[in-house]
Structures are given as structure tokens and as C-alpha cells.
Scaffold this active site. Structure first.
Site, PDB file in Angstrom:
ATOM      1  N   GLY A 139       9.034  15.686  36.656  1.00 34.64           N
ATOM      2  CA  GLY A 139       9.563  15.229  36.293  1.00 34.64           C
ATOM      3  C   GLY A 139       8.708  13.504  35.225  1.00 34.64           C
ATOM      4  N   HIS A 140       8.012  13.278  35.364  1.00 27.24           N
ATOM      5  CA  HIS A 140       7.597  11.890  35.436  1.00 27.24           C
ATOM      6  C   HIS A 140       6.197  11.239  34.611  1.00 27.24           C
ATOM      7  CE1 HIS A 140       3.478  13.970  34.844  1.00 27.24           C
ATOM      8  NE2 HIS A 140       3.139  12.527  35.061  1.00 27.24           N
ATOM      9  N   GLY A 145       9.506  11.354  32.444  1.00 26.51           N
ATOM     10  CA  GLY A 145      11.042  10.722  31.760  1.00 26.51           C
ATOM     11  C   GLY A 145      11.035   9.294  32.544  1.00 26.51           C
ATOM     12  N   SER A 175      24.347  13.441  37.796  1.00 25.71           N
ATOM     13  CA  SER A 175      24.725  12.483  36.848  1.00 25.71           C
ATOM     14  C   SER A 175      25.609  12.008  36.604  1.00 25.71           C
ATOM     15  CB  SER A 175      24.529  13.089  35.405  1.00 25.71           C
ATOM     16  OG  SER A 175      25.194  12.448  34.469  1.00 25.71           O
ATOM     17  N   SER A 176      26.347  10.449  36.939  1.00 26.47           N
ATOM     18  CA  SER A 176      27.995  10.872  36.791  1.00 26.47           C
ATOM     19  C   SER A 176      29.146  11.646  35.808  1.00 26.47           C
ATOM     20  CB  SER A 176      28.208   9.192  36.389  1.00 26.47           C
ATOM     21  OG  SER A 176      27.653   8.352  34.794  1.00 26.47           O
ATOM     22  N   TYR A 199      25.783  20.594  30.450  1.00 25.60           N
ATOM     23  CA  TYR A 199      24.511  19.385  31.008  1.00 25.60           C
ATOM     24  C   TYR A 199      25.588  19.348  32.322  1.00 25.60           C
ATOM     25  CZ  TYR A 199      22.261  15.469  32.416  1.00 25.60           C
ATOM     26  OH  TYR A 199      21.010  14.297  33.430  1.00 25.60           O
ATOM     27  N   PRO A 224      23.733   9.403  39.647  1.00 26.48           N
ATOM     28  CA  PRO A 224      22.990   7.735  39.193  1.00 26.48           C
ATOM     29  C   PRO A 224      24.474   7.441  37.724  1.00 26.48           C
ATOM     30  CG  PRO A 224      21.280   9.556  38.339  1.00 26.48           C
ATOM     31  CD  PRO A 224      22.482   9.948  39.206  1.00 26.48           C
ATOM     32  N   ASN A 268      25.000   5.935  33.612  1.00 29.49           N
ATOM     33  CA  ASN A 268      23.819   5.760  32.471  1.00 29.49           C
ATOM     34  C   ASN A 268      22.596   4.606  33.208  1.00 29.49           C
ATOM     35  OD1 ASN A 268      26.594   7.020  32.110  1.00 29.49           O
ATOM     36  ND2 ASN A 268      25.872   5.712  30.272  1.00 29.49           N
ATOM     37  N   LEU A 269      21.704   4.976  33.153  1.00 27.16           N
ATOM     38  CA  LEU A 269      20.692   4.085  33.143  1.00 27.16           C
ATOM     39  C   LEU A 269      19.651   3.902  31.848  1.00 27.16           C
ATOM     40  CD1 LEU A 269      18.866   7.152  35.760  1.00 27.16           C
ATOM     41  CD2 LEU A 269      20.344   4.794  36.024  1.00 27.16           C
ATOM     42  N   HIS A 282      20.633   8.065  24.202  1.00 25.36           N
ATOM     43  CA  HIS A 282      21.764   6.987  24.670  1.00 25.36           C
ATOM     44  C   HIS A 282      22.271   6.182  24.705  1.00 25.36           C
ATOM     45  CE1 HIS A 282      20.035   9.756  28.734  1.00 25.36           C
ATOM     46  NE2 HIS A 282      22.116  10.476  28.016  1.00 25.36           N
ATOM     47  N   TRP A 340      28.352   3.845  17.141  1.00 30.95           N
ATOM     48  CA  TRP A 340      28.819   5.485  17.022  1.00 30.95           C
ATOM     49  C   TRP A 340      30.932   5.028  17.797  1.00 30.95           C
ATOM     50  CZ3 TRP A 340      25.293   9.718  18.385  1.00 30.95           C
ATOM     51  CH2 TRP A 340      24.638   9.714  17.446  1.00 30.95           C
ATOM     52  N   ARG A 395      31.541   1.674  29.681  1.00 25.09           N
ATOM     53  CA  ARG A 395      30.040   2.772  30.946  1.00 25.09           C
ATOM     54  C   ARG A 395      29.578   1.776  31.588  1.00 25.09           C
ATOM     55  NH1 ARG A 395      32.383   6.058  28.764  1.00 25.09           N
ATOM     56  NH2 ARG A 395      31.704   8.247  27.180  1.00 25.09           N
TER      57      ARG A 395
HETATM   58  O1  GFB Z   1      24.855   6.756  25.741  1.00 27.64           O
HETATM   59  P1  GFB Z   1      26.124   8.089  25.854  1.00 27.64           P
HETATM   60  O2  GFB Z   1      25.530   8.995  24.289  1.00 27.64           O
HETATM   61  O3  GFB Z   1      26.189   9.121  26.930  1.00 27.64           O
HETATM   62  O4  GFB Z   1      27.265   7.827  24.465  1.00 27.64           O
HETATM   63  P2  GFB Z   1      27.818   9.427  27.314  1.00 27.64           P
HETATM   64  C1  GFB Z   1      27.976   6.276  24.980  1.00 27.64           C
HETATM   65  C2  GFB Z   1      28.791   5.961  23.840  1.00 27.64           C
HETATM   66  O5  GFB Z   1      28.245   4.932  23.223  1.00 27.64           O
HETATM   67  C3  GFB Z   1      29.751   7.418  23.913  1.00 27.64           C
HETATM   68  C4  GFB Z   1      28.567   5.503  21.903  1.00 27.64           C
HETATM   69  O6  GFB Z   1      31.589   5.966  23.508  1.00 27.64           O
HETATM   70  C5  GFB Z   1      29.196   6.587  22.232  1.00 27.64           C
HETATM   71  O7  GFB Z   1      30.052   7.733  20.970  1.00 27.64           O
HETATM   72  N1  GFB Z   1      27.894   4.911  20.796  1.00 27.64           N
HETATM   73  C6  GFB Z   1      27.938   4.222  19.835  1.00 27.64           C
HETATM   74  C7  GFB Z   1      26.186   5.454  20.609  1.00 27.64           C
HETATM   75  N2  GFB Z   1      26.743   3.965  19.155  1.00 27.64           N
HETATM   76  C8  GFB Z   1      26.356   4.591  19.933  1.00 27.64           C
HETATM   77  C9  GFB Z   1      24.454   5.328  19.084  1.00 27.64           C
HETATM   78  O8  GFB Z   1      23.862   4.832  18.137  1.00 27.64           O
HETATM   79  N3  GFB Z   1      24.160   6.540  20.103  1.00 27.64           N
HETATM   80  C10 GFB Z   1      24.361   7.331  21.161  1.00 27.64           C
HETATM   81  N4  GFB Z   1      23.963   8.176  21.778  1.00 27.64           N
HETATM   82  N5  GFB Z   1      25.907   6.893  21.693  1.00 27.64           N
HETATM   83  C11 GFB Z   1      26.091  11.498  28.527  1.00 27.64           C
HETATM   84  C12 GFB Z   1      26.183  12.308  28.823  1.00 27.64           C
HETATM   85  O9  GFB Z   1      27.643  10.409  27.675  1.00 27.64           O
HETATM   86  O10 GFB Z   1      25.909  10.707  29.426  1.00 27.64           O
HETATM   87  C13 GFB Z   1      25.241  12.894  29.395  1.00 27.64           C
HETATM   88  O11 GFB Z   1      26.442  12.971  26.935  1.00 27.64           O
HETATM   89  C14 GFB Z   1      24.593  12.265  30.702  1.00 27.64           C
HETATM   90  O12 GFB Z   1      25.409  14.294  29.537  1.00 27.64           O
HETATM   91  C15 GFB Z   1      24.475  10.403  30.111  1.00 27.64           C
HETATM   92  O13 GFB Z   1      25.311  12.847  31.458  1.00 27.64           O
HETATM   93  C16 GFB Z   1      24.164   9.617  31.325  1.00 27.64           C
HETATM   94  O14 GFB Z   1      27.877   8.257  28.686  1.00 27.64           O
HETATM   95  O15 GFB Z   1      29.276   9.032  26.613  1.00 27.64           O
END
Ligand code: GFB
Length: 318
Positions: free
Chosen positions: A14-15, A17, A111-112, A140, A167, A169-170, A183, A206, A213
């Protein structure tokens, strides 16, 4: 002597990524001379025989398993079949061939989100499988839990030295900025940047802004990966985080400031919040003597600079 010596043959799966590339940078910076990588075109990790052939011919001694199908909250929710299948295939093939062809140590990246949706905070390693998962990413998460259990099973049955790191959230250089599957942190960098350039009056974030987090810079994570490859040999999973979290509203304020956007922030509560809080308990990691170096505000500022410098090649699809 630790298997992690400077001449060891080290395969980083996965290099391309964000995390895999940070592990390669870290290995090179620390003087490891035999780092093996393969692009997806050269080696499709979902193909069992191709993976076996690679391990048989290349005989890596150490493996960092950072290859995975990953995405933000919406992508996880929309493509459950892809998330569960691709991750199960990749990890099963790599772990099995690594054991079969004599790898001395394998570092599996989880993942957490493997922890229960309402786990007590900060989340200890022993809360795994004690209550139901967050529905948006359970596919996942189940695949990652299967990866942990595969490592533990091969350790028990075959004495295979596989460790599993969880880990938080990265974020970092090389992140995914495609708004459909990014993310939150890279998504907000892009949204605030484009709103600034376009003179837009508001940025839509959103959810409600209240979920919390924890964010760790990927260079800190890569450093922890090498540290644990050298210093950790046990069946139990181990958390990797920074020990502090922020609300999504606080994160939005930090990104807004780093980008220099002056308009408003509004919330779209039709989008999912996901897990209310996901802060890892990192006391086991700290006790081993590791700690992160990059504070969040500094990390966001540097990723924004990376984004500006790489806007042409950053993953921006939408
Ligand atoms: O980072 P995220 O998509 O993943 O979202 P999770 C974290 C929070 O940010 C959620 C909010 O409450 C989203 O609703 N958020 C606000 C947004 N604005 C945005 C936006 O524009 N984009 C996104 N993506 N989020 C993931 C898992 O969960 O975390 C995966 O789905 C993985 O499986 C990853 O474990 C580390 O922290 O909620």
C-alpha cells in the site's frame, strides 16, 4: 537481534496510500536499504496466487500491511460490499503468504472504528467486541476485526509474529481530497480553500459539528509503526493516537483559520454524524516510550501548504 535491521528486506504493502507512503519515507529517512514496493498494476493484492508468487520470489523479512480500501463516512456507508470484500481479500492473502514464506514480523494496520459505537472514552484496547459497532462503517470495521483475529490466530497456531496497531483518524500529505470519499480533515481543507478562492459566503460542514475526533499526523503514525515493529511483540492490539480530540466544529475553526477564509460555517444535519466520540486510550503506547511530535494546528497548516503545492496531482476527483 531485532528483525528490523538496516539491511532487512522490508515490504510496504500500500505504498501509494497516505500511510504506506509515509512508512516508506520514514524507512528511507532511518537508513533502511532494502524497501520493497509494488504498484497495484504490478501486484494485485486481491489475487491470492499473485501474492503467493510475490512472497515466494522476493522473500521479504518484515511486512507493513498498509494496503486497504479506505474512505470517509459517506463512502463507507455507500459501498459496504466493496469495503468488506476488498479488505478481507487483501489482508487474508498478505498475512497467509507472509506466514507461509517465512516473514519474521508483520505489522497489520487496523482502525479506531473497530471499537463499539458507544465505547467508554478514552477507548481502551480491551473494549474490542464488547458492544455493537457504528452502522455507517461496520463493514470496514468487521473486515479490520477479521484482520486482527487472523493475526492472532496465526500467532497462536503457527507462532507467527504479527502485531496489530489501531490508528486513530490520520491526516497528512498524500491524503484523499475527493469530496465523495475523503475524510473530514482533507475535505474541509478543500472546501475552505475553494470557498476562499470563489469568494463564497459560506462553507457547508456535514452533520451537527458536535462529534469529537482525534487526529494524528501520518508522519507521527509512520514513526510509531517503526517504533512498534522494533519494540512490540504481543497478541493484543495496541492503540496509536495523540491522546487529545476536538469537535468537528473546532476542527472547522482550525482549518478556516489555516486557510484564511472569512465567510460563515453552516451545518448540514442531513449528513451523518457517525460515532459521537472516538478518542483512543494510548497509555500502553506511552508506557513503551513513544509519543507524537506534530501538534494539530501545525499539522493542518503544513497539509494546507502540501495541498497548495500539489493541487495538480492531489486526488480531487469531485
Ligand atoms: O472523517 P469522517 O468521514 O469519518 O467524518 P469518521 C468525521 C466527522 O466529520 C463526521 C463530519 O461526523 C462527519 O459528518 N464531517 C463534516 C465531514 N464535514 C465533512 C466532510 O466534508 N466530509 C467528511 N468526510 N466528513 C471514518 C470511518 O469515520 O473514519 C472509516 O468511516 C475510518 O471507516 C475513518 O475508520 C478513520 O471518523 O466518522
Amino acid at each position: 537481534m531485532s528483525a528490523m535491521h538496516l539491511q532487512a528486506r522490508i515490504y510496504v504493502a500500500g505504498h501509494h496510500g497516505m500511510l504506506g507512503s509515509a512508512i516508506v519515507r520514514q524507512l528511507q529517512a532511518q537508513g533502511f536499504a532494502n524497501v520493497l514496493v509494488r504498484s497495484r498494476a504490478e501486484l494485485d493484492l486481491s489475487q491470492q496466487q499473485a501474492v503467493a508468487d510475490f512472497f515466494e520470489s522476493q522473500r521479504p523479512e518484515i511486512v507493513f500491511l498498509a494496503a486497504a480500501k479506505v474512505g470517509g463516512i459517506l463512502a463507507n456507508d455507500q459501498y459496504p460490499a466493496d469495503f468488506i470484500r476488498e479488505n478481507l481479500e487483501i489482508q487474508t492473502n498478505v498475512i497467509h503468504s507472509a506466514w507461509r514464506f517465512g516473514v519474521k514480523k508483520l505489522v497489520f494496520l487496523g482502525s479506531s472504528c473497530i471499537y463499539p459505537k458507544f465505547a467508554a472514552q478514552p477507548i481502551r484496547e480491551d473494549s474490542l467486541l464488547t458492544a455493537p459497532l457504528e452502522p455507517t462503517n461496520e463493514w470496514y470495521a468487521i473486515a479490520k476485526i477479521a484482520g486482527i483475529k487472523t493475526c492472532q490466530a496465526y500467532r497462536r497456531q503457527h507462532g507467527f509474529n504479527a502485531i496489530s496497531l489501531m490508528p486513530t483518524n490520520l491526516y497528512g500529505p498524500g491524503d484523499n481530497f475527493d469530496l465523495n470519499n475523503a475524510h473530514v480533515l482533507p475535505a474541509l481543507i478543500r472546501k475552505f480553500h475553494e470557498a476562499k478562492l470563489g469568494g463564497l459566503p459560506q462553507v457547508v460542514v456535514w452533520g451537527t459539528g458536535t462529534p469529537r475526533r482525534e487526529f494524528l499526523h501520518v508522519d507521527d503514525m509512520a514513526d510509531a509503526c517503526l517504533f512498534l515493529a522494533r519494540n512490540y511483540d504481543a497478541e493484543s492490539i495496541i492503540n496509536v493516537g495523540c491522546g487529545e480530540d476536538v469537535s468537528i466544529a473546532e476542527l472547522a475553526a482550525l482549518v478556516r483559520q489555516a486557510v484564511g477564509y472569512e465567510g460563515r460555517v453552516v451545518y448540514d444535519s442531513s449528513k451523518p454524524d457517525g460515532t459521537p466520540r472516538k478518542l483512543l486510550d494510548i497509555s500502553r503506547l506511552k508506557a513503551l516510550g513513544w509519543q507524537p511530535r506534530i501538534p494539530l494546528a501545525e499539522g493542518i497548516a503544513s497539509v494546507y501548504q502540501w495541498y497548495l503545492a500539489n493541487i495538480e496531482r492531489a486526488r480531487l476527483k469531485m
